[in-house]
Design a protein around this motif. Structure first.
Motif, PDB file in Angstrom:
ATOM      1  N   ILE A 127      22.537 -18.952  25.604  1.00 20.92           N
ATOM      2  CA  ILE A 127      23.440 -18.972  26.748  1.00 20.92           C
ATOM      3  C   ILE A 127      23.791 -17.547  27.190  1.00 20.92           C
ATOM      4  N   ILE A 128      24.134 -16.707  26.225  1.00 22.07           N
ATOM      5  CA  ILE A 128      24.557 -15.340  26.545  1.00 22.07           C
ATOM      6  C   ILE A 128      23.403 -14.521  27.103  1.00 22.07           C
ATOM      7  N   GLN A 129      22.257 -14.590  26.438  1.00 21.02           N
ATOM      8  CA  GLN A 129      21.123 -13.738  26.817  1.00 21.02           C
ATOM      9  C   GLN A 129      20.518 -14.145  28.164  1.00 21.02           C
ATOM     10  N   ASN A 130      20.573 -15.437  28.487  1.00 18.10           N
ATOM     11  CA  ASN A 130      20.063 -15.899  29.784  1.00 18.10           C
ATOM     12  C   ASN A 130      21.151 -16.000  30.851  1.00 18.10           C
ATOM     13  N   ARG A 131      22.395 -15.711  30.455  1.00 20.65           N
ATOM     14  CA  ARG A 131      23.547 -15.717  31.367  1.00 20.65           C
ATOM     15  C   ARG A 131      23.758 -17.077  32.046  1.00 20.65           C
ATOM     16  N   TYR A 132      23.591 -18.139  31.262  1.00 17.29           N
ATOM     17  CA  TYR A 132      23.849 -19.474  31.782  1.00 17.29           C
ATOM     18  C   TYR A 132      25.353 -19.705  31.934  1.00 17.29           C
ATOM     19  N   ASP A 133      25.720 -20.615  32.852  1.00 19.47           N
ATOM     20  CA  ASP A 133      27.123 -20.995  32.996  1.00 19.47           C
ATOM     21  C   ASP A 133      27.225 -22.483  33.306  1.00 19.47           C
ATOM     22  N   ARG A 134      28.455 -22.976  33.476  1.00 17.66           N
ATOM     23  CA  ARG A 134      28.696 -24.411  33.584  1.00 17.66           C
ATOM     24  C   ARG A 134      28.163 -25.013  34.878  1.00 17.66           C
ATOM     25  N   SER A 135      27.812 -24.197  35.843  1.00 16.37           N
ATOM     26  CA  SER A 135      27.288 -24.719  37.101  1.00 16.37           C
ATOM     27  C   SER A 135      25.780 -24.860  37.095  1.00 16.37           C
ATOM     28  N   ASP A 136      25.129 -24.496  36.006  1.00 18.38           N
ATOM     29  CA  ASP A 136      23.669 -24.426  36.009  1.00 18.38           C
ATOM     30  C   ASP A 136      23.007 -25.797  35.852  1.00 18.38           C
ATOM     31  N   VAL A 137      21.797 -25.870  36.435  1.00 16.26           N
ATOM     32  CA  VAL A 137      20.956 -27.065  36.359  1.00 16.26           C
ATOM     33  C   VAL A 137      19.596 -26.617  35.845  1.00 16.26           C
ATOM     34  N   MET A 138      19.187 -27.156  34.689  1.00 15.76           N
ATOM     35  CA  MET A 138      17.942 -26.742  34.034  1.00 15.76           C
ATOM     36  C   MET A 138      16.805 -27.690  34.375  1.00 15.76           C
ATOM     37  N   LEU A 139      15.655 -27.132  34.748  1.00 14.39           N
ATOM     38  CA  LEU A 139      14.441 -27.918  34.945  1.00 14.39           C
ATOM     39  C   LEU A 139      13.773 -28.104  33.585  1.00 14.39           C
ATOM     40  N   GLY A 140      13.794 -29.321  33.060  1.00 16.53           N
ATOM     41  CA  GLY A 140      13.327 -29.579  31.693  1.00 16.53           C
ATOM     42  C   GLY A 140      11.838 -29.818  31.589  1.00 16.53           C
ATOM     43  N   VAL A 141      11.058 -28.757  31.726  1.00 17.37           N
ATOM     44  CA  VAL A 141       9.602 -28.891  31.656  1.00 17.37           C
ATOM     45  C   VAL A 141       9.052 -28.617  30.250  1.00 17.37           C
ATOM     46  N   MET A 142       9.806 -27.898  29.420  1.00 17.06           N
ATOM     47  CA  MET A 142       9.330 -27.619  28.068  1.00 17.06           C
ATOM     48  C   MET A 142       9.600 -28.830  27.172  1.00 17.06           C
ATOM     49  N   PRO A 143       8.621 -29.223  26.347  1.00 13.08           N
ATOM     50  CA  PRO A 143       8.806 -30.416  25.507  1.00 13.08           C
ATOM     51  C   PRO A 143       9.915 -30.219  24.483  1.00 13.08           C
ATOM     52  N   LEU A 144      10.621 -31.293  24.174  1.00 11.69           N
ATOM     53  CA  LEU A 144      11.730 -31.229  23.242  1.00 11.69           C
ATOM     54  C   LEU A 144      11.277 -31.147  21.787  1.00 11.69           C
ATOM     55  N   TYR A 145       9.963 -31.159  21.545  1.00 14.54           N
ATOM     56  CA  TYR A 145       9.476 -30.883  20.188  1.00 14.54           C
ATOM     57  C   TYR A 145       9.234 -29.384  19.987  1.00 14.54           C
ATOM     58  N   HIS A 146       9.500 -28.594  21.014  1.00 16.21           N
ATOM     59  CA  HIS A 146       9.283 -27.151  20.959  1.00 16.21           C
ATOM     60  C   HIS A 146      10.634 -26.447  20.959  1.00 16.21           C
ATOM     61  N   THR A 147      10.720 -25.320  20.253  1.00 17.89           N
ATOM     62  CA  THR A 147      11.997 -24.600  20.181  1.00 17.89           C
ATOM     63  C   THR A 147      12.507 -24.188  21.553  1.00 17.89           C
ATOM     64  N   MET A 148      11.604 -23.882  22.491  1.00 15.45           N
ATOM     65  CA  MET A 148      12.049 -23.525  23.838  1.00 15.45           C
ATOM     66  C   MET A 148      12.653 -24.726  24.554  1.00 15.45           C
ATOM     67  N   GLY A 149      12.065 -25.894  24.345  1.00 18.46           N
ATOM     68  CA  GLY A 149      12.577 -27.092  24.981  1.00 18.46           C
ATOM     69  C   GLY A 149      13.928 -27.499  24.438  1.00 18.46           C
ATOM     70  N   ILE A 150      14.069 -27.488  23.115  1.00 19.23           N
ATOM     71  CA  ILE A 150      15.319 -27.953  22.517  1.00 19.23           C
ATOM     72  C   ILE A 150      16.478 -27.012  22.850  1.00 19.23           C
ATOM     73  N   HIS A 151      16.209 -25.695  22.903  1.00 16.89           N
ATOM     74  CA  HIS A 151      17.301 -24.765  23.213  1.00 16.89           C
ATOM     75  C   HIS A 151      17.622 -24.726  24.702  1.00 16.89           C
ATOM     76  N   SER A 152      16.663 -25.028  25.548  1.00 20.43           N
ATOM     77  CA  SER A 152      16.966 -25.189  26.979  1.00 20.43           C
ATOM     78  C   SER A 152      17.948 -26.330  27.164  1.00 20.43           C
ATOM     79  N   TYR A 153      17.680 -27.433  26.455  1.00 23.80           N
ATOM     80  CA  TYR A 153      18.558 -28.592  26.588  1.00 23.80           C
ATOM     81  C   TYR A 153      19.924 -28.345  25.960  1.00 23.80           C
ATOM     82  N   LEU A 154      19.960 -27.813  24.731  1.00 27.41           N
ATOM     83  CA  LEU A 154      21.234 -27.599  24.058  1.00 27.41           C
ATOM     84  C   LEU A 154      22.134 -26.645  24.842  1.00 27.41           C
ATOM     85  N   ALA A 155      21.553 -25.640  25.469  1.00 29.38           N
ATOM     86  CA  ALA A 155      22.351 -24.697  26.255  1.00 29.38           C
ATOM     87  C   ALA A 155      23.096 -25.423  27.372  1.00 29.38           C
ATOM     88  N   MET A 156      22.410 -26.337  28.048  1.00 27.53           N
ATOM     89  CA  MET A 156      23.073 -27.091  29.117  1.00 27.53           C
ATOM     90  C   MET A 156      24.136 -28.023  28.554  1.00 27.53           C
TER      91      MET A 156
END
Length: 505
Positions: A187-216
């Protein structure tokens, strides 16, 4: 911090906010939390408890995310497997996990038919007439309230399996503490905030996918699920939803930018973009700046084992740079020897192996059931990444390849990343990967596999370009060029170099 508590907090903070959208089906945080409780209660009645492993063979779906939180409420371990793996590797993973329960869908059920397990798990199917129980039955059998099982910070929460491009997949257990702090750093390094909307293209079996989702989820942001990623599905999603964040592999950015269906004006709504998992060429970085015009553009260098090594948010000034250590990390570049110690740091400009501090709260403790590999990877309190890198005079890190990918040609060593970096600047080179192919006289020769922008591009032109560039020694220039239509990649978008090494004309 218990991950389940984080979702409970988000659900109570903004219950009406939209948590997840899949097609035309939207779930608020309140509705999603109720579904999580129902599934957790039903799984509890089936006997799933603390530290039990729950395997998923599912695409990115609302059910996948609901199951994740339900597993966290039970103190169990969420194990999403890459269903694109070879059947033998997938069977090895499932046998290794010894799951209490496996959740699957129609597209993955055939994979399970050939797998024999010492003890039969509970099979849950998203579709009727399959498995021991269906997803709908879980929802009916549970109640909309369920008290989370107490867990310790160091209890395992999730286990991901590495891609296995250079060998068999390895289980990487991560604790509640690991995932809590990894998500905060995301969240800090990508500067995400509560207004953000993530495009979930990375699979949730991948660390990039799971952390994209958890951040939101931590922020009460919105996550848009795409279970079958295509030009059409991405274009439709961007048309109907104001997406603000995209965190993906370079191959996905390349795919989106090449698409004729995606409206460039919609891409400019995406204010925060980040990539990880593979290098991004300078040409692609420049194209991303021109097309997205982002407020934040981050190169996130990390791994499944330790979420963050370094980050670079100044790619316009230093395209391709991996940057400085993340907020929870220390990095060193040491001598390239199997017995090199953390104290043997190389000078700026010299190539060395990259190691990361195991004291980071984002770091795993070791591989599942593999003490031999753990001893190889973790030494003297540091994680040996297997990557090769060099620091510039400012102290910024650049990755030049993998130790296993170094080409030993005669008595000389060649770093593939360095050669690729030069060739990527040729205007007629779309993509390039450099490997060492066996040679009777030299041992190996430097071979460049090139995806050309024009069909009449010749090896002579590329060799002259390398000579005039001045950054490559004579022994580093490729001795062989192979022109191909596309580089072979795995499901995560990484180049499968061993396929190129074994390539025969």
């Amino acid at each position: 911090m218990n991950l389940a508590r984080m979702f409970e907090m988000a659900s109570e903070r903004e219950p009406q906010a939209l948590a997840m959208i899949e097609g035309d089906h939207a779930l608020s945080y309140r509705d999603m939390h109720a579904a999580v409780n129902r599934v957790a209660h039903a799984l509890h009645k089936l006997g799933v408890g603390r530290r039990d492993r729950v395997v998923t063979l599912m695409k990115n779906r609302q059910q996948t995310a609901i199951l994740f939180w339900a597993v966290q409420k039970l103190g169990a371990v969420f194990v999403p497997l890459n269903y694109h793996m070879a059947p033998g590797d997938l069977e090895d993973c499932i046998v290794d996990v010894e799951p209490k329960l496996i959740c699957f869908e129609r597209s993955t059920k055939n994979t399970l038919r050939c797998i024999r397990l010492p003890e039969k798990p509970i099979y849950v199917s998203l579709d009727p007439d399959d498995g021991d129980i269906t997803w709908e039955e879980l929802m009916r059998n549970g109640t909309p309230s369920f008290e989370a099982v107490p867990v310790e910070d160091d209890d395992p929460a999730i286990m991901l399996y590495t891609s296995g491009t250079s060998g068999h997949p390895k289980g990487v257990p991560k604790s509640h503490k690991n995932e809590y702090l990894s998500t905060l750093s995301q969240i800090i390094q990508n500067r995400y905030d509560r207004s953000d909307v993530m495009l979930g293209v990375m699979p949730l079996y991948h660390t990039m996918g799971i952390h994209s989702y958890l951040a939101m989820a931590f922020l009460n942001g919105r996550y848009i699920v795409i279970h079958d990623v295509s030009e059409e599905s991405i274009a439709d999603t961007l048309h109907f939803h104001p997406v603000t964040c995209l965190y993906a592999m370079p191959a996905m950015f390349r795919h989106i930018l090449k698409s004729r269906q995606v409206d460039p004006l919609r891409l400019r709504q995406i204010r925060k973009i980040g990539y990880a998992g593979a290098p991004m060429s300078e040409a692609l970085i420049q194209a991303c700046f021109e097309t997205f015009q982002p407020e934040v553009f981050l190169n996130h260098y990390g791994s499944t084992e330790i979420h963050t090594f370094t980050t670079c948010a100044y790619l316009r000034e230093k395209p391709g740079c991996a940057g400085r250590p993340g907020i929870n990390q220390l990095i060193r570049v040491i001598a390239i020897r199997p017995d090199a110690t953390p104290e043997e740091e190389v000078e700026p400009g010299d190539v060395g192996q990259v190691i990361a501090y195991m004291g980071s709260p984002e770091a795993f403790k070791g591989y599942w059931n593999r003490p031999d590999l753990t001893r190889q990877a973790i030494r003297d309190g540091w994680y040996y990444t297997g990557d090769l890198g060099t620091r510039d005079p400012d102290g910024d890190l650049y990755i030049v390849g993998r130790i296993d990918d170094v080409v030993v040609s005669g008595v000389d060593r060649v770093w593939p990343g360095k050669v690729e970096h030069v060739l990527e600047h040729h205007p007629d080179v779309q993509e390039v990967a450099v490997v060492g192919q066996r040679d009777d006289q030299m041992g190996h020769i430097v071979t460049a596999f090139v995806v050309p922008r024009r069909k009449d591009l010749t090896p002579f032109e590329l060799d002259r370009f390398c000579q005039r560039d001045g950054r490559l020694s004579d022994f580093e220039r490729p001795r062989k060029y192979v022109f191909i239509d596309a580089l072979p990649r795995d499901a995560s978008g990484k180049v499968i170099r061993r396929s190129l090494v074994e390539w025969s004309d």
